[in-house]
Each structure stands twice: as structure tokens, then as C-alpha cells.
Design an enzyme around this catalytic site. Sequence first.
Site, PDB file in Angstrom:
ATOM      1  N   GLU A 198       0.838  -1.212   0.000  1.00  0.00           N
ATOM      2  CA  GLU A 198       0.000   0.000   0.000  1.00  0.00           C
ATOM      3  C   GLU A 198       0.871   1.260   0.000  1.00  0.00           C
ATOM      4  O   GLU A 198       0.794   2.097   0.912  1.00  0.00           O
ATOM      5  CB  GLU A 198      -0.996  -0.027   1.169  1.00  0.00           C
ATOM      6  CG  GLU A 198      -1.939  -1.212   1.050  1.00  0.00           C
ATOM      7  CD  GLU A 198      -3.151  -1.199   1.979  1.00  0.00           C
ATOM      8  OE1 GLU A 198      -3.215  -0.342   2.886  1.00  0.00           O
ATOM      9  OE2 GLU A 198      -4.040  -2.039   1.783  1.00  0.00           O
ATOM     10  N   TYR A 264     -11.272  -4.781   0.299  1.00  0.00           N
ATOM     11  CA  TYR A 264     -11.972  -5.396   1.433  1.00  0.00           C
ATOM     12  C   TYR A 264     -13.481  -5.204   1.286  1.00  0.00           C
ATOM     13  O   TYR A 264     -13.943  -4.200   0.739  1.00  0.00           O
ATOM     14  CB  TYR A 264     -11.505  -4.766   2.751  1.00  0.00           C
ATOM     15  CG  TYR A 264     -10.118  -5.228   3.156  1.00  0.00           C
ATOM     16  CD1 TYR A 264      -9.944  -6.441   3.797  1.00  0.00           C
ATOM     17  CD2 TYR A 264      -8.989  -4.460   2.889  1.00  0.00           C
ATOM     18  CE1 TYR A 264      -8.681  -6.891   4.172  1.00  0.00           C
ATOM     19  CE2 TYR A 264      -7.720  -4.891   3.248  1.00  0.00           C
ATOM     20  CZ  TYR A 264      -7.574  -6.116   3.892  1.00  0.00           C
ATOM     21  OH  TYR A 264      -6.324  -6.561   4.250  1.00  0.00           O
ATOM     22  N   GLU A 321      -4.607  -8.808  -0.795  1.00  0.00           N
ATOM     23  CA  GLU A 321      -5.383  -8.570   0.432  1.00  0.00           C
ATOM     24  C   GLU A 321      -6.846  -8.468   0.039  1.00  0.00           C
ATOM     25  O   GLU A 321      -7.212  -7.599  -0.756  1.00  0.00           O
ATOM     26  CB  GLU A 321      -4.950  -7.290   1.147  1.00  0.00           C
ATOM     27  CG  GLU A 321      -3.638  -7.449   1.895  1.00  0.00           C
ATOM     28  CD  GLU A 321      -3.286  -6.244   2.775  1.00  0.00           C
ATOM     29  OE1 GLU A 321      -4.211  -5.592   3.306  1.00  0.00           O
ATOM     30  OE2 GLU A 321      -2.082  -5.965   2.897  1.00  0.00           O
ATOM     31  N   GLN A 370      -7.118 -12.322   7.198  1.00  0.00           N
ATOM     32  CA  GLN A 370      -5.795 -12.870   7.385  1.00  0.00           C
ATOM     33  C   GLN A 370      -5.954 -14.247   8.015  1.00  0.00           C
ATOM     34  O   GLN A 370      -6.997 -14.522   8.604  1.00  0.00           O
ATOM     35  CB  GLN A 370      -4.970 -11.967   8.285  1.00  0.00           C
ATOM     36  CG  GLN A 370      -4.816 -10.555   7.725  1.00  0.00           C
ATOM     37  CD  GLN A 370      -3.755  -9.749   8.484  1.00  0.00           C
ATOM     38  OE1 GLN A 370      -3.127 -10.224   9.421  1.00  0.00           O
ATOM     39  NE2 GLN A 370      -3.581  -8.511   8.062  1.00  0.00           N
TER      40      GLN A 370
HETATM   41  O1  AHR Z   1      -5.029  -6.373   6.728  1.00  0.00           O
HETATM   42  C1  AHR Z   1      -4.988  -5.226   7.511  1.00  0.00           C
HETATM   43  C2  AHR Z   1      -4.381  -4.032   6.813  1.00  0.00           C
HETATM   44  O2  AHR Z   1      -5.188  -3.687   5.731  1.00  0.00           O
HETATM   45  C3  AHR Z   1      -3.029  -4.224   6.185  1.00  0.00           C
HETATM   46  O3  AHR Z   1      -1.979  -4.055   7.084  1.00  0.00           O
HETATM   47  C4  AHR Z   1      -2.994  -3.153   5.151  1.00  0.00           C
HETATM   48  O4  AHR Z   1      -2.168  -3.501   4.068  1.00  0.00           O
HETATM   49  C5  AHR Z   1      -4.449  -2.992   4.761  1.00  0.00           C
HETATM   50  O5  AHR Z   1      -4.838  -1.693   4.727  1.00  0.00           O
END
Ligand code: AHR
Length: 517
Positions: A198, A264, A321, A370
Site C-alpha cells: 500500500e 476489502y 489482500e 488474514q
Molecule cells: O489487513 C490489515 C491491513 O489492511 C493491512 O496491514 C494493510 O495492508 C491494509 O490496509
Amino acid sequence: MKRILTAFAAGAALLMASAAGAETLSATGSLHADQPGPQISRYIYGQFSEHLGRGIYDGVWVGEDSKIPNVRGIRTDVVTALKAIHVPIIRWPGGCFADEYHWRDGIGPRDQRPVRKNNWWAGSDETNAFGTHEFMDFVGQVGADPYISINVGSSNPTEMREWIEYMTSSGDDTLAQERRKNGQDKPWKTPVIGFGNEAWGCGGEMTPEFYSNELRRYSGFYHRSADNPTIRVASGANSGDTHWTDVVMKNAAKQIDALSLHYYTLPTGKWDKKGASTGFDAQAWADTFAGTLKMDKLITDHSAVMDTYDPKKRVGLFVDEWGTWYDVEPGTNPGHLYQLNTLRDGVLAAVNFNIFHHHADRVRLTAIAQTINVLQAMILTEGDKIALTPTYYAYQMYVPFQDATELPLDITAPTFTQGDKTLPAFNASAARGKDGKVYIGLAGMDPKDAVSLTIDLGGLKVSKVSGQVMTADKMDAMNAIGQPATVKPVDFRGAKIAGGKLTITLPAKSVVVLALQ
Ligand code: AHR
């Protein structure tokens, strides 16, 4: 043949009343097993494990003196569970943590390693007990490959070069000798390396122009060797930021082998109030799936920009991610991102697998965030007890898709409506597995109604179908820590083959994987 991943149209649904008050929707489709697509890389089933909350400490590392059964400090129950889902690759050490990480803090005698503040994640003490050797031991025990994220945000190419040399050198140089002194004789391989995380945010607040120069510099000092042909991954865009992709591809496509994408799923779409992981209603269910279905368009959009510079798709798009991000569990540290995991998460994982399969020509690695105790985890722990989550079981059900060959499956899915959202009742994908069987994966998003689905097999010579289903009565059903799992796959008897057609009754809110032979 156009490869359609479950197109959906409101008019396509036929409704049949059922005794319970719910309806059975119906749909038809066709499988084109004679027109195989790209390989579905097993790396699509990768994981992300960051130094964050109880992800590494408690989740993976308990230390050699712990009463919790472990091998060299790494918990045995977790390794056993991850081996069973054939985890192919694990990304480490972050996340935001990666861009402040100094590898030297995590080598040598553990009692002499410095304690640092984990500034991104609640300022918690980072003991560095889990460093390079422990991570490589962990992935080795699991049978996975390592994906190392290099500190670009607050470091320099020399530090990167020395870490890589420490890990990979087979020579007599000082760093290789130091690694041997620390207990590892043979060099490790580093099949995948990420240049920063990021970079547009916690990785240094860079512009894409600035980052692409940094990328060229780091890549220039990254020395690949014939026996360690690393895939070099650039820090990619935040969700829909295709400008980032455009600039990085324009300036540095030659220096990389993949570009990452982070996205996300938040039920509300709002970072200040994301929504709860349990106790949610049908609207939150629909909002969550509406959010996660955006993954398809995000991949399509970024891939289209990449096509401009890389029409042959040499550069992969790595969604390294992704997953659900809810409000933290009440009473837990807000900076540790601990959330529970329900049937909704299991179905959502399968929805994303189907999307990734559809884009297997460009998407050749993903890493869910995660692995343990953080965000959409496979495993939750409490002391010596664990729960395998519905997400874990979705990964288990989809194992046959690893390194399988994608097959076109054209289906027009019926829709369901909840408030302001109209969504497909399911999505699906198909592949020929390495064992020669044809697999079909279905993710049922309709929380109320089943779907009766008929698929024309188009001359495919199969006579037997078997399968598994994961579902539950409640949308937020979950597995309790330390108790036998209740939300998990069981044998599925709702499919049959007759007259060259496969008929399936897909239950509401479910994951189904079928094997045809
Ligand atoms: O997964 C949590 C966080 O989300 C990570 O550290 C970051 O890369 C993202 O913003």
C-alpha cells in the site's frame, strides 16, 4: 466462447412455491468442457499473515516452552489445519507492518532481539520472536511457499539486497555464513517478493509517479538467479484506483511480474461503522454480498488498464489482500482487528473464488486477510483451543480447483431482492481438476430461497456426481472455539445426472462443490 461467470437477469427466474413458505427459483446453464480455459493457479488460494493483533503471536507462534503443543514454537493444531487445506503460499510480514520492518530485528538469539513498537497496530510490543527463520519454518511445516513483503516505505535497496542475500545465498559470503550460524544451512527460495505494501497509504503516502520510480530502483537492485526466479510484485491500487495501475504499468511494467490489488468487503461500505460480524439482518447480508461482488468489476477494470501495456498478460494481477472487514469484536483491542466468522463469510469466500477462477488468465495469486485471529480468518484461537471457521471450510471444499483448468460455464442466475439491492441468487465456476474429474463450485447468496438448476453438459461423458454442501439454518451460524464444528461440509445428495444434463437443488445460503466423473 465467451466465459461468463453467472450472468444474472431478473427475468430469468421462475418461481415455484414450496411448503415452508420459501420459494424455489430455477435456472439453466451449459458447460463447455471441450473449450478449456487457463490454469487456475494454486496461488489463488494463498493466505496473508501479518504481525497484527493475535495473528502471529498466539495464532502461529506460542514459543518452544509453551504448554500448547508445538514444533519449534509453532502451534501444531494450526499447522495441521492449514496443511489439510493445502495452503500454497503465505504473505508476510505485512501489511502496513512490512513498511516499518527491519529484518535484522528478527534474527539471532531470541532473547537478544529488540522489542519494537508495532505502530500501525495499537502500538503493541513486537518482540521479534517470530522472524525470518521462524516464518520459513512455519511455511515449511505447512507445505506452503513464502511470499515476502519488502520494506520500501521506510527502508532502502541495500537493506532489501542484504535480506535477500541472507535468505538465498548458497555461497561463502558473510550473510550466508551468518544465516548458517543462526541455524539454517541451506538457502531458502523466495518465489514471490512484494516491493512495499500500500505505497499509496501506510507504505509511504506516495504518488504513483514517485512509487514507480522507487519500484524501478528496488527492482534494479533485486538480483534474481536462475535457480530462484522470483516473481516481483509491485504495490498496486487501493480498490478502484485505476489511475495508480495506469501510471505504474506505464512507468515500470518491464521491472515487475505482477501488480497487487487490495479490496476489502465492508457491509456498510463505511470505515467508521463497518457492520457487525454476527447478529446481522438480511439487509446486512445482501449489502455484504453487493459489496463483495464488486471484486469482479475491479479485476475487469484494472486488467483492462493493464492490457493497454501488457496485452499478453505477462504481468499478473495479485489480489494479495481481500476479505471481510467488520467492526472489531466488542471488548477487544480496536487495533487488533479481531472479528468472528460465520456462514456469511464462508459463502462470501466461495463467491470470490468463483470470480477469481473467471479471471484466472490475469489473477494468478490472491491472499485472504488474514489467516488467524484477524479479519476473515481461517482459524480463531483461545489459549490451546481453536475453531475452524466457515471460511476455512470453504477453502477446504475448493481444494480440487488448485491448479485445475478452468472450463466455461454459462448460467443466467435468477435474482433476489432485499431492500435496495437486487443480486444474483448464486455464482458458479467449473474446472477440470488434476485428477481428471470435472468440478463445479456454487456459492448460494440467496438467504431464503433454494435454486433448482439444470446444466447441459454438452456431450461431456460423465455418469456419476458426488459432492459436498455447507449451509446452516441461520445466516450467522458459526463454529464455537473449542467445540466440534457445526458449520462444515457434509455429503450433498441434491444433484443427479440424466440425459446429458446435471440437475442441482442448491440450498439457500450455501456452498456446494460437485465432482463429475
Ligand atoms: O489487513 C490489515 C491491513 O489492511 C493491512 O496491514 C494493510 O495492508 C491494509 O490496509
